[in-house]
Design a protein around this motif. Structure first.
Motif, PDB file in Angstrom:
ATOM      1  N   LEU A   1       0.815  -1.223   0.000  1.00  0.00           N
ATOM      2  CA  LEU A   1       0.000   0.000   0.000  1.00  0.00           C
ATOM      3  C   LEU A   1       0.840   1.261   0.000  1.00  0.00           C
ATOM      4  CD1 LEU A   1      -2.681  -1.125   2.607  1.00  0.00           C
ATOM      5  CD2 LEU A   1      -2.936  -1.055   0.129  1.00  0.00           C
ATOM      6  N   PHE A   2       2.164   1.091  -0.089  1.00  0.00           N
ATOM      7  CA  PHE A   2       3.072   2.227  -0.063  1.00  0.00           C
ATOM      8  C   PHE A   2       3.586   2.561  -1.468  1.00  0.00           C
ATOM      9  CE2 PHE A   2       3.358   0.485   4.181  1.00  0.00           C
ATOM     10  CZ  PHE A   2       3.416   1.604   5.002  1.00  0.00           C
ATOM     11  N   GLN A   3       3.778   3.834  -1.724  1.00  0.00           N
ATOM     12  CA  GLN A   3       4.421   4.327  -2.947  1.00  0.00           C
ATOM     13  C   GLN A   3       5.618   5.172  -2.530  1.00  0.00           C
ATOM     14  OE1 GLN A   3       1.939   6.436  -5.823  1.00  0.00           O
ATOM     15  NE2 GLN A   3       3.561   7.934  -6.079  1.00  0.00           N
ATOM     16  N   LEU A   4       6.798   4.781  -2.991  1.00  0.00           N
ATOM     17  CA  LEU A   4       8.031   5.472  -2.627  1.00  0.00           C
ATOM     18  C   LEU A   4       8.565   6.230  -3.837  1.00  0.00           C
ATOM     19  CD1 LEU A   4       7.724   3.052  -0.608  1.00  0.00           C
ATOM     20  CD2 LEU A   4      10.199   3.020  -0.465  1.00  0.00           C
ATOM     21  N   ASP A   5       8.808   7.501  -3.667  1.00  0.00           N
ATOM     22  CA  ASP A   5       9.395   8.324  -4.725  1.00  0.00           C
ATOM     23  C   ASP A   5      10.685   8.914  -4.174  1.00  0.00           C
ATOM     24  OD1 ASP A   5      10.128  10.207  -6.617  1.00  0.00           O
ATOM     25  OD2 ASP A   5       8.067  10.771  -7.076  1.00  0.00           O
ATOM     26  N   ALA A   6      11.800   8.219  -4.461  1.00  0.00           N
ATOM     27  CA  ALA A   6      13.086   8.637  -3.910  1.00  0.00           C
ATOM     28  C   ALA A   6      13.524   9.988  -4.457  1.00  0.00           C
ATOM     29  CB  ALA A   6      14.142   7.583  -4.197  1.00  0.00           C
ATOM     30  N   ALA A   7      13.194  10.281  -5.719  1.00  0.00           N
ATOM     31  CA  ALA A   7      13.602  11.556  -6.314  1.00  0.00           C
ATOM     32  C   ALA A   7      12.963  12.731  -5.587  1.00  0.00           C
ATOM     33  CB  ALA A   7      13.244  11.577  -7.798  1.00  0.00           C
ATOM     34  N   LYS A   8      11.703  12.606  -5.243  1.00  0.00           N
ATOM     35  CA  LYS A   8      10.990  13.669  -4.540  1.00  0.00           C
ATOM     36  C   LYS A   8      11.059  13.520  -3.022  1.00  0.00           C
ATOM     37  CE  LYS A   8       7.538  14.526  -8.145  1.00  0.00           C
ATOM     38  NZ  LYS A   8       6.080  14.548  -8.446  1.00  0.00           N
ATOM     39  N   ARG A   9      11.622  12.395  -2.553  1.00  0.00           N
ATOM     40  CA  ARG A   9      11.674  12.091  -1.123  1.00  0.00           C
ATOM     41  C   ARG A   9      10.264  12.136  -0.535  1.00  0.00           C
ATOM     42  NH1 ARG A   9      16.362  11.935   1.489  1.00  0.00           N
ATOM     43  NH2 ARG A   9      15.439  12.723   3.428  1.00  0.00           N
ATOM     44  N   GLU A  10       9.366  11.411  -1.193  1.00  0.00           N
ATOM     45  CA  GLU A  10       7.976  11.356  -0.753  1.00  0.00           C
ATOM     46  C   GLU A  10       7.550   9.902  -0.602  1.00  0.00           C
ATOM     47  OE1 GLU A  10       6.214  15.410  -2.883  1.00  0.00           O
ATOM     48  OE2 GLU A  10       5.676  13.430  -3.661  1.00  0.00           O
ATOM     49  N   ILE A  11       6.669   9.669   0.355  1.00  0.00           N
ATOM     50  CA  ILE A  11       6.066   8.358   0.548  1.00  0.00           C
ATOM     51  C   ILE A  11       4.561   8.536   0.667  1.00  0.00           C
ATOM     52  CG2 ILE A  11       5.890   6.317   2.020  1.00  0.00           C
ATOM     53  CD1 ILE A  11       8.766   6.812   2.911  1.00  0.00           C
ATOM     54  N   HIS A  12       3.817   7.812  -0.166  1.00  0.00           N
ATOM     55  CA  HIS A  12       2.362   7.795  -0.064  1.00  0.00           C
ATOM     56  C   HIS A  12       1.937   6.487   0.608  1.00  0.00           C
ATOM     57  CE1 HIS A  12       2.799  10.842  -3.200  1.00  0.00           C
ATOM     58  NE2 HIS A  12       1.534  11.168  -3.012  1.00  0.00           N
ATOM     59  N   TYR A  13       0.862   6.564   1.366  1.00  0.00           N
ATOM     60  CA  TYR A  13       0.292   5.370   1.991  1.00  0.00           C
ATOM     61  C   TYR A  13      -1.212   5.373   1.745  1.00  0.00           C
ATOM     62  CZ  TYR A  13      -1.083   2.024   5.634  1.00  0.00           C
ATOM     63  OH  TYR A  13      -1.610   0.952   6.305  1.00  0.00           O
ATOM     64  N   ARG A  14      -1.689   4.296   1.138  1.00  0.00           N
ATOM     65  CA  ARG A  14      -3.104   4.200   0.749  1.00  0.00           C
ATOM     66  C   ARG A  14      -3.523   5.389  -0.112  1.00  0.00           C
ATOM     67  NH1 ARG A  14      -5.966   0.233   3.440  1.00  0.00           N
ATOM     68  NH2 ARG A  14      -4.958  -0.672   5.283  1.00  0.00           N
ATOM     69  N   GLY A  15      -2.598   5.846  -0.961  1.00  0.00           N
ATOM     70  CA  GLY A  15      -2.905   6.918  -1.883  1.00  0.00           C
ATOM     71  C   GLY A  15      -2.752   8.321  -1.329  1.00  0.00           C
ATOM     72  N   THR A  16      -2.375   8.450  -0.059  1.00  0.00           N
ATOM     73  CA  THR A  16      -2.248   9.762   0.582  1.00  0.00           C
ATOM     74  C   THR A  16      -0.783  10.054   0.893  1.00  0.00           C
ATOM     75  OG1 THR A  16      -4.445   9.573   1.583  1.00  0.00           O
ATOM     76  CG2 THR A  16      -2.928  11.168   2.564  1.00  0.00           C
ATOM     77  N   LEU A  17      -0.347  11.262   0.564  1.00  0.00           N
ATOM     78  CA  LEU A  17       1.024  11.669   0.858  1.00  0.00           C
ATOM     79  C   LEU A  17       1.204  11.826   2.361  1.00  0.00           C
ATOM     80  CD1 LEU A  17       3.831  12.711  -0.053  1.00  0.00           C
ATOM     81  CD2 LEU A  17       2.800  15.000  -0.174  1.00  0.00           C
ATOM     82  N   LEU A  18       2.231  11.154   2.897  1.00  0.00           N
ATOM     83  CA  LEU A  18       2.527  11.276   4.322  1.00  0.00           C
ATOM     84  C   LEU A  18       3.347  12.536   4.582  1.00  0.00           C
ATOM     85  CD1 LEU A  18       3.560   7.563   5.044  1.00  0.00           C
ATOM     86  CD2 LEU A  18       1.397   8.673   5.673  1.00  0.00           C
ATOM     87  N   GLU A  19       2.976  13.275   5.606  1.00  0.00           N
ATOM     88  CA  GLU A  19       3.726  14.464   6.005  1.00  0.00           C
ATOM     89  C   GLU A  19       4.824  14.007   6.964  1.00  0.00           C
ATOM     90  OE1 GLU A  19       3.435  17.401   4.765  1.00  0.00           O
ATOM     91  OE2 GLU A  19       1.634  16.977   3.564  1.00  0.00           O
TER      92      GLU A  19
END
Length: 227
Positions: free
Chosen positions: A136-154
């Protein structure tokens, strides 16, 4: 409207066991999966779902896979991997001439299908490169972002580094000392309990009140569960 935070795969086959197997297997790999058992239903699904990849059987009743491929390629942007029980050169040539991007012979290896799907995504959707999908996680190393269940984690910088490290090592038990060395650095001289503080913060942001996503193994460390 189809979710856009993960890769979408449409599986088209008239064999229920194959549909069920690929639906479960690809879903466990983090893909959003839909299935169809005939060509007409598949085309209707594809227009609404907008799949990045279509896994398409050739031999189906009614509209066969060749016609489905031709119509898909004329209507949406997608990569088509065709499946067939026959190892016939003419079939492969015909499918490729209609726009198919790859070809696999039944029975096939699931791991090979995964590799071919990933190759098609890299080649035909390069703008989505650098993104990893882990459950359920999406990792974007270039942007240093992680989404969980489609929502960007702060996440703070340290929270990001910790969660990223746990995720790419999912299933493995990581000790506090390992985590400190990888996330805080070898020269960190603080208390190991800092790891507990940050794990607690991550659990709150994930809504992981029962500690099912980030598990504590007493005396050993932490382990992330994707499923």
């Amino acid at each position: 409207m189809a979710a856009l935070n993960r890769f979408r795969v449409l599986v088209i086959d008239d064999e229920p066991n194959i549909l069920q197997f690929l639906d479960m297997g690809l879903g466990n790999e983090g893909y959003i999966v839909r299935t169809a058992k005939d060509g007409v239903a598949a085309l209707n699904q594809a227009l609404e779902f907008q799949p990045h990849v279509v896994v398409l059987d050739i031999m189906m009743p009614g509209m066969n896979g060749f016609e489905v491929c031709r119509q898909l390629k004329s209507q949406i942007r997608t990569a088509v991997i065709m499946l067939t029980a026959r190892d016939e050169v003419d079939d492969r040539v015909h499918g490729l001439n209609l726009g198919a991007d790859d070809y696999m012979i039944k029975p096939f290896s699931f791991q090979e299908l995964l590799a071919r799907i990933q190759a098609r995504l890299r080649n035909q959707f390069p703008e989505l490169g650098g993104i990893q999908f882990l459950g359920l996680f999406q990792l974007d190393a270039a942007k240093r972002e992680i989404h969980y269940r489609g929502t960007l984690l702060e996440l703070s910088p340290t929270e990001y580094e910790l969660l990223y490290y746990l995720l790419i090592n999912h299933g493995a038990v990581l000790s506090k000392r390992q985590i400190l060395e990888e996330v805080w650095g070898y020269d960190f001289n603080g208390e190991e309990n800092i790891v507990e503080v940050y794990v607690r913060a991550l659990r709150e942001k994930l809504g992981d009140t029962e500690h099912k996503r980030i598990r504590t193994l007493r005396g050993a460390g932490y382990r992330v569960e994707l499923a």
